[in-house]
Design an enzyme around this catalytic site. Structure first.
Site, PDB file in Angstrom:
ATOM      1  N   PHE A 142       4.835  -2.743  10.972  1.00  0.00           N
ATOM      2  CA  PHE A 142       4.666  -1.664  10.005  1.00  0.00           C
ATOM      3  C   PHE A 142       3.459  -1.983   9.136  1.00  0.00           C
ATOM      4  O   PHE A 142       3.449  -2.961   8.398  1.00  0.00           O
ATOM      5  CB  PHE A 142       5.895  -1.451   9.111  1.00  0.00           C
ATOM      6  CG  PHE A 142       5.691  -0.281   8.174  1.00  0.00           C
ATOM      7  CD1 PHE A 142       5.968   1.004   8.585  1.00  0.00           C
ATOM      8  CD2 PHE A 142       5.155  -0.468   6.905  1.00  0.00           C
ATOM      9  CE1 PHE A 142       5.729   2.094   7.761  1.00  0.00           C
ATOM     10  CE2 PHE A 142       4.906   0.615   6.070  1.00  0.00           C
ATOM     11  CZ  PHE A 142       5.195   1.899   6.496  1.00  0.00           C
ATOM     12  N   ASP A 227      -1.182  -9.176   7.077  1.00  0.00           N
ATOM     13  CA  ASP A 227      -0.755  -8.097   6.194  1.00  0.00           C
ATOM     14  C   ASP A 227       0.342  -8.648   5.285  1.00  0.00           C
ATOM     15  O   ASP A 227       1.504  -8.732   5.667  1.00  0.00           O
ATOM     16  CB  ASP A 227      -0.248  -6.909   7.022  1.00  0.00           C
ATOM     17  CG  ASP A 227       0.196  -5.747   6.128  1.00  0.00           C
ATOM     18  OD1 ASP A 227       0.372  -5.954   4.911  1.00  0.00           O
ATOM     19  OD2 ASP A 227       0.388  -4.639   6.668  1.00  0.00           O
ATOM     20  N   LYS A 256       1.201  -3.221  -3.053  1.00  0.00           N
ATOM     21  CA  LYS A 256       2.521  -3.211  -3.677  1.00  0.00           C
ATOM     22  C   LYS A 256       2.571  -3.956  -5.012  1.00  0.00           C
ATOM     23  O   LYS A 256       2.124  -3.426  -6.016  1.00  0.00           O
ATOM     24  CB  LYS A 256       3.555  -3.727  -2.677  1.00  0.00           C
ATOM     25  CG  LYS A 256       3.696  -2.749  -1.490  1.00  0.00           C
ATOM     26  CD  LYS A 256       4.979  -2.856  -0.729  1.00  0.00           C
ATOM     27  CE  LYS A 256       5.179  -1.627   0.142  1.00  0.00           C
ATOM     28  NZ  LYS A 256       5.061  -1.845   1.567  1.00  0.00           N
TER      29      LYS A 256
HETATM   30  C1  LIG Z   1       4.282  -0.954   2.455  1.00  0.00           C
HETATM   31  C2  LIG Z   1       3.464  -1.628   3.478  1.00  0.00           C
HETATM   32  C3  LIG Z   1       2.220  -1.096   3.886  1.00  0.00           C
HETATM   33  C4  LIG Z   1       1.699   0.235   3.402  1.00  0.00           C
HETATM   34  O1  LIG Z   1       1.522   0.330   2.030  1.00  0.00           O
HETATM   35  P1  LIG Z   1       1.402   1.782   1.344  1.00  0.00           P
HETATM   36  O2  LIG Z   1       1.042   1.471  -0.069  1.00  0.00           O
HETATM   37  O3  LIG Z   1       2.735   2.443   1.494  1.00  0.00           O
HETATM   38  O4  LIG Z   1       0.346   2.523   2.066  1.00  0.00           O
HETATM   39  C5  LIG Z   1       1.474  -1.820   4.801  1.00  0.00           C
HETATM   40  N1  LIG Z   1       1.928  -2.988   5.296  1.00  0.00           N
HETATM   41  C6  LIG Z   1       3.105  -3.516   4.948  1.00  0.00           C
HETATM   42  C7  LIG Z   1       3.546  -4.822   5.520  1.00  0.00           C
HETATM   43  C8  LIG Z   1       3.934  -2.844   4.040  1.00  0.00           C
HETATM   44  O5  LIG Z   1       5.120  -3.348   3.718  1.00  0.00           O
END
Ligand SMILES: *Cc1c(COP(=O)(O)O)cnc(C)c1O
Length: 404
Positions: A142, A227, A256
């Site tokens: 994700f 990520d 985040k």
């Molecule tokens: C939440 C998340 C994203 C995307 O972030 P948004 O601010 O919702 O675009 C990308 N990678 C990971 C691992 C995430 O948990």
């Protein structure tokens, strides 16, 4: 209209695109680990907005920084300099040991920016023929919701009927270093991966996986892009999840909790090579690096360190995990987690995780199901031992019920 005059849930359903199925609670206030609904009921937040509110709701120091900056200057665009961006760069680079920073807003934008940057690096530094760059990603990843990203998702819900998609991505199983070795070609520019797969249900790779991944990437001149949008900034009990593996990524993505939940702030962090390929006019964002975002992020990083939240995440995470493991319930298939990134996976016969989350709501805990059978537990990093024990008691009584 006063809050009691409007049916929030029905009105959302009437006007809003139905791309979410929220738990039936309408929140109106938050403080630390707690949130309150419009009727004044209190809940322990065990989702933390998918780890964006790691510092706790409405942290007073982040709030003060935001208000102070909002009074002075909010947005200049990058057409001009502002007096917050340099300080943000300096502080995030010092905190994470990075050389270059690209500020963006949402997590998905950081991922897209990293994809653009590693491709450019591939053509201009590694010497990959133009248009041939390959990026390797993992099944059940994700990385966000933009078109570029959902095109390499393996979840049919995520990509179904949104195509056609961009080429250039190769999907391999997560946690399988041999698969990575086989997938790398001379045109591979990057391996994009989550240290722990969050949305997939808090999936932790086998020990030693990332050591091998690091070796393979180094040996083949492939950029390792971690990520850490969900795992980073203390969530797993270390500043970055890569530290559990004793490795360093070439490119790290944060988002985040970078704003403590006040404002969308994300960043691509890299060595000099990757972000160094971007020249004026080749990438940008109206809001990226704006002074308000920078002031908020600076305060969010500061409180994380000064208030010992990372150490607390390690300590309380261990307590929470031990407590979950002690719950004797036939409904539980597996409990897993690192730091305060935890999950309880239920047996298929136990019924859907959603029902358990609704039952937890009735006991004053907000948690979110993922992929039908898994309850994700990720409270703010400021949670205390007493609050962990309080949550465990309620989880134990809920998980010993049968909702099949
Ligand atoms: C939440 C998340 C994203 C995307 O972030 P948004 O601010 O919702 O675009 C990308 N990678 C990971 C691992 C995430 O948990």
């Amino acid at each position: 209209m006063s809050s009691s005059d409007i049916d929030f849930i029905a009105t959302e359903a009437r006007f809003g695109a139905q791309n979410y199925a929220p738990i039936g609670v309408v929140l109106s206030r938050g403080e630390g680990v707690w949130v309150w609904d419009t009727e004044g009921n209190r809940y322990l937040d065990c989702l933390s907005a998918y780890s964006a509110v790691s510092q706790g709701h409405c942290h007073p120091k982040i709030l003060a920084a935001m208000v102070e900056q909002a009074h002075r200057l909010t947005l200049t665009s990058r057409a001009f300099h502002n007096d917050q961006l340099a300080l943000f760069y300096e502080e995030i680079a010092a905190l994470t040991g990075s050389h270059k920073v690209l500020p963006m807003n949402s997590g998905a934008e950081a991922v897209e920016s990293a994809i653009k940057s590693v491709r450019k690096w591939g053509y201009e530094v590694k010497g990959v023929p133009d248009g041939q760059a390959e990026i390797i990603v993992c099944a059940n990843n994700f990385h966000g919701r933009t078109l570029g990203i959902v095109g390499f998702s393996t979840d049919p819900e995520t990509h179904g009927h949104f195509g056609p998609f961009a080429p250039g991505f190769k999907i391999i199983p997560f946690g399988d270093a041999a698969a990575l070795e086989q997938a790398i070609t001379p045109n591979t520019v990057a391996f994009l991966v989550e240290p722990i797969q969050g949305e997939a249900g808090v999936v932790i790779p086998p020990a030693g996986y990332f050591t091998k991944v690091r070796e393979l990437c180094t040996a083949n001149n492939v950029m390792l892009v971690l990520d850490e949008i969900q795992t980073g900034l203390g969530r797993t009990g270390k500043l970055l999840a890569e530290q559990h593996e004793g490795i360093e990524a070439d490119v790290t993505l944060l988002g985040k909790a970078l704003s403590g939940g006040f404002y969308p702030v994300s960043a691509v962090l890299s060595n000099n090579d990757v972000l160094g390929t971007l020249r004026p006019g080749q990438h940008g964002s109206t809001f990226g690096g704006n002074p308000l975002a920078c002031a908020v992020a600076r305060a969010a990083m500061r409180v994380l360190v000064e208030e010992g939240m990372i150490e607390n995440a390690a300590r309380q995470g261990a307590r929470f995990l031990d407590g979950l493991k002690d719950i004797r319930a036939n409904t539980i298939r597996e409990v897993r987690g690192r730091g305060l990134m935890l999950a309880v996976e239920l047996h298929p016969e136990a019924g859907r995780a959603r029902r358990y989350c609704e039952a937890l709501q009735g006991k004053g805990i907000l948690a979110k199901d993922t992929h039908e059978q898994t309850i994700r537990i990720a409270p703010p990093l400021v949670i205390t031992s007493d609050q962990v024990d309080w949550a465990l008691e309620r989880l134990a009584t809920t998980l010993t019920q049968d909702f099949s």
